[in-house]
Design a protein around this motif. Structure first.
Motif, PDB file in Angstrom:
ATOM      1  N   ARG A  63       0.835  -1.205   0.000  1.00  0.00           N
ATOM      2  CA  ARG A  63       0.000   0.000   0.000  1.00  0.00           C
ATOM      3  C   ARG A  63       0.870   1.256   0.000  1.00  0.00           C
ATOM      4  N   LEU A  64       1.880   1.280   0.876  1.00  0.00           N
ATOM      5  CA  LEU A  64       2.790   2.430   0.927  1.00  0.00           C
ATOM      6  C   LEU A  64       3.514   2.617  -0.400  1.00  0.00           C
ATOM      7  N   ARG A  65       3.962   1.533  -0.986  1.00  0.00           N
ATOM      8  CA  ARG A  65       4.689   1.617  -2.263  1.00  0.00           C
ATOM      9  C   ARG A  65       3.769   2.081  -3.399  1.00  0.00           C
ATOM     10  N   TRP A  66       2.511   1.644  -3.380  1.00  0.00           N
ATOM     11  CA  TRP A  66       1.572   2.093  -4.406  1.00  0.00           C
ATOM     12  C   TRP A  66       1.376   3.612  -4.309  1.00  0.00           C
ATOM     13  N   PHE A  67       1.226   4.114  -3.103  1.00  0.00           N
ATOM     14  CA  PHE A  67       1.069   5.563  -2.934  1.00  0.00           C
ATOM     15  C   PHE A  67       2.343   6.305  -3.333  1.00  0.00           C
ATOM     16  N   ASP A  68       3.509   5.737  -3.091  1.00  0.00           N
ATOM     17  CA  ASP A  68       4.763   6.322  -3.576  1.00  0.00           C
ATOM     18  C   ASP A  68       4.741   6.403  -5.104  1.00  0.00           C
ATOM     19  N   TYR A  69       4.222   5.352  -5.737  1.00  0.00           N
ATOM     20  CA  TYR A  69       4.127   5.333  -7.191  1.00  0.00           C
ATOM     21  C   TYR A  69       3.162   6.413  -7.689  1.00  0.00           C
ATOM     22  N   MET A  70       2.057   6.619  -6.978  1.00  0.00           N
ATOM     23  CA  MET A  70       1.134   7.688  -7.350  1.00  0.00           C
ATOM     24  C   MET A  70       1.835   9.047  -7.293  1.00  0.00           C
ATOM     25  N   ASP A  71       2.656   9.267  -6.265  1.00  0.00           N
ATOM     26  CA  ASP A  71       3.429  10.511  -6.163  1.00  0.00           C
ATOM     27  C   ASP A  71       4.382  10.650  -7.348  1.00  0.00           C
ATOM     28  N   TYR A  72       5.019   9.544  -7.717  1.00  0.00           N
ATOM     29  CA  TYR A  72       5.936   9.547  -8.868  1.00  0.00           C
ATOM     30  C   TYR A  72       5.192   9.941 -10.138  1.00  0.00           C
ATOM     31  N   LEU A  73       4.036   9.317 -10.375  1.00  0.00           N
ATOM     32  CA  LEU A  73       3.259   9.638 -11.576  1.00  0.00           C
ATOM     33  C   LEU A  73       2.778  11.083 -11.555  1.00  0.00           C
ATOM     34  N   ASP A  74       2.445  11.585 -10.377  1.00  0.00           N
ATOM     35  CA  ASP A  74       1.969  12.963 -10.250  1.00  0.00           C
ATOM     36  C   ASP A  74       3.025  13.964 -10.718  1.00  0.00           C
ATOM     37  N   GLY A  75       4.279  13.599 -10.624  1.00  0.00           N
ATOM     38  CA  GLY A  75       5.357  14.505 -11.013  1.00  0.00           C
ATOM     39  C   GLY A  75       5.816  14.361 -12.450  1.00  0.00           C
ATOM     40  N   LEU A  76       5.282  13.393 -13.183  1.00  0.00           N
ATOM     41  CA  LEU A  76       5.713  13.169 -14.562  1.00  0.00           C
ATOM     42  C   LEU A  76       4.949  14.026 -15.549  1.00  0.00           C
ATOM     43  N   ASP A  77       5.603  14.327 -16.651  1.00  0.00           N
ATOM     44  CA  ASP A  77       4.964  15.047 -17.748  1.00  0.00           C
ATOM     45  C   ASP A  77       4.209  14.081 -18.637  1.00  0.00           C
ATOM     46  N   VAL A  78       3.189  14.607 -19.301  1.00  0.00           N
ATOM     47  CA  VAL A  78       2.500  13.875 -20.344  1.00  0.00           C
ATOM     48  C   VAL A  78       3.181  14.258 -21.645  1.00  0.00           C
ATOM     49  N   ALA A  79       3.606  13.277 -22.423  1.00  0.00           N
ATOM     50  CA  ALA A  79       4.311  13.541 -23.677  1.00  0.00           C
ATOM     51  C   ALA A  79       3.450  14.398 -24.602  1.00  0.00           C
ATOM     52  N   ASN A  80       4.082  15.374 -25.249  1.00  0.00           N
ATOM     53  CA  ASN A  80       3.426  16.244 -26.225  1.00  0.00           C
ATOM     54  C   ASN A  80       2.236  16.998 -25.657  1.00  0.00           C
ATOM     55  N   SER A  81       2.286  17.324 -24.370  1.00  0.00           N
ATOM     56  CA  SER A  81       1.174  18.037 -23.754  1.00  0.00           C
ATOM     57  C   SER A  81       1.682  18.805 -22.540  1.00  0.00           C
ATOM     58  N   PRO A  82       1.112  19.981 -22.286  1.00  0.00           N
ATOM     59  CA  PRO A  82       1.479  20.705 -21.073  1.00  0.00           C
ATOM     60  C   PRO A  82       0.749  20.173 -19.833  1.00  0.00           C
ATOM     61  N   LEU A  83      -0.130  19.200 -20.026  1.00  0.00           N
ATOM     62  CA  LEU A  83      -0.951  18.693 -18.938  1.00  0.00           C
ATOM     63  C   LEU A  83      -0.270  17.536 -18.211  1.00  0.00           C
ATOM     64  N   GLY A  84      -0.572  17.387 -16.943  1.00  0.00           N
ATOM     65  CA  GLY A  84      -0.165  16.210 -16.199  1.00  0.00           C
ATOM     66  C   GLY A  84      -1.278  15.177 -16.222  1.00  0.00           C
ATOM     67  N   LEU A  85      -1.045  14.056 -15.558  1.00  0.00           N
ATOM     68  CA  LEU A  85      -2.039  12.987 -15.548  1.00  0.00           C
ATOM     69  C   LEU A  85      -3.342  13.428 -14.890  1.00  0.00           C
ATOM     70  N   ARG A  86      -3.255  14.104 -13.735  1.00  0.00           N
ATOM     71  CA  ARG A  86      -4.480  14.559 -13.056  1.00  0.00           C
ATOM     72  C   ARG A  86      -5.297  15.476 -13.951  1.00  0.00           C
ATOM     73  N   GLU A  87      -4.622  16.413 -14.608  1.00  0.00           N
ATOM     74  CA  GLU A  87      -5.335  17.374 -15.463  1.00  0.00           C
ATOM     75  C   GLU A  87      -5.949  16.678 -16.679  1.00  0.00           C
ATOM     76  N   THR A  88      -5.251  15.707 -17.228  1.00  0.00           N
ATOM     77  CA  THR A  88      -5.795  14.934 -18.350  1.00  0.00           C
ATOM     78  C   THR A  88      -7.070  14.216 -17.927  1.00  0.00           C
ATOM     79  N   LEU A  89      -7.031  13.577 -16.758  1.00  0.00           N
ATOM     80  CA  LEU A  89      -8.222  12.883 -16.251  1.00  0.00           C
ATOM     81  C   LEU A  89      -9.337  13.877 -15.938  1.00  0.00           C
ATOM     82  N   ARG A  90      -8.981  14.996 -15.306  1.00  0.00           N
ATOM     83  CA  ARG A  90      -9.990  16.009 -14.958  1.00  0.00           C
ATOM     84  C   ARG A  90     -10.701  16.509 -16.215  1.00  0.00           C
ATOM     85  N   GLN A  91      -9.928  16.882 -17.226  1.00  0.00           N
ATOM     86  CA  GLN A  91     -10.545  17.410 -18.452  1.00  0.00           C
ATOM     87  C   GLN A  91     -11.452  16.376 -19.115  1.00  0.00           C
ATOM     88  N   ASN A  92     -11.028  15.120 -19.133  1.00  0.00           N
ATOM     89  CA  ASN A  92     -11.873  14.077 -19.717  1.00  0.00           C
ATOM     90  C   ASN A  92     -13.173  13.938 -18.934  1.00  0.00           C
TER      91      ASN A  92
END
Length: 171
Positions: A63-92
């Motif tokens: 569980r702790l490692r999964w949440f660490d992974y969520m933090d990692y994904l939160d900091g990554l860029d989306v290729a060819n887009s100024p949006l992050g994963l959260r913003e991509t999901l929010r807009q959809n």
């Protein structure tokens, strides 16, 4: 993901996340939750959204490692887009044409999130999905990395040991 979560947990969680964002009632419910609570708004992290949605292993280190992974994904860029994963999901989820989302993995040699807006269908469906691919590291690669640097969850575990949460009874 292998750097944070064992493969069996990673595959299980991929299925859980894909069920939560699947076509029909699941994606309609996600859109309703976004409208009411703003789970993917900027003031919330992927970690908190995953916790609220119950998208995490139930116990312990996984569980702790999964949440660490969520933090990692939160900091990554989306290729060819100024949006992050959260913003991509929010807009959809807030769009007039909400699309189900299919998550998959790709190798960590390309540490960005890949989004294919017109990604096509998934097996057993004729509905067009938004496809999102997130980077993962092989389990063996993760073991090599772990030998050189302890993940943040290991530091928390060590902190618990120092805080006196021992099960030994004193005489």
């Amino acid at each position: 993901m292998g750097a944070f979560v064992p493969p069996m947990i990673a595959f299980h969680m991929e299925g859980e996340v894909n069920l939560r964002f699947a076509e029909g009632d699941p994606i309609a419910e996600m859109a309703a939750l976004q409208a009411e609570f703003g789970l993917f708004n900027p003031e919330h992290s992927l970690r908190s959204a995953a916790a609220i949605l119950g998208l995490a292993p139930l116990y312990g280190e996984a569980r702790l490692r999964w949440f660490d992974y969520m933090d990692y994904l939160d900091g990554l860029d989306v290729a060819n887009s100024p949006l992050g994963l959260r913003e991509t999901l929010r807009q959809n989820l807030e769009s007039g044409d909400v699309r189900p989302v299919h998550f998959q993995y790709h190798g960590s040699d390309n540490p960005v999130i890949l989004v294919t807006p017109s990604g096509g269908t998934v097996p057993l469906s004729s509905v067009s999905y938004l496809h999102i691919s997130v980077p993962v590291q092989s389990y063996m690669g993760a073991l090599r990395v772990a030998k050189t640097a302890a993940p943040p969850s290991a530091e928390r575990r060590e902190g618990r040991r120092k805080s006196g949460s021992s099960t030994k009874k004193s005489k």
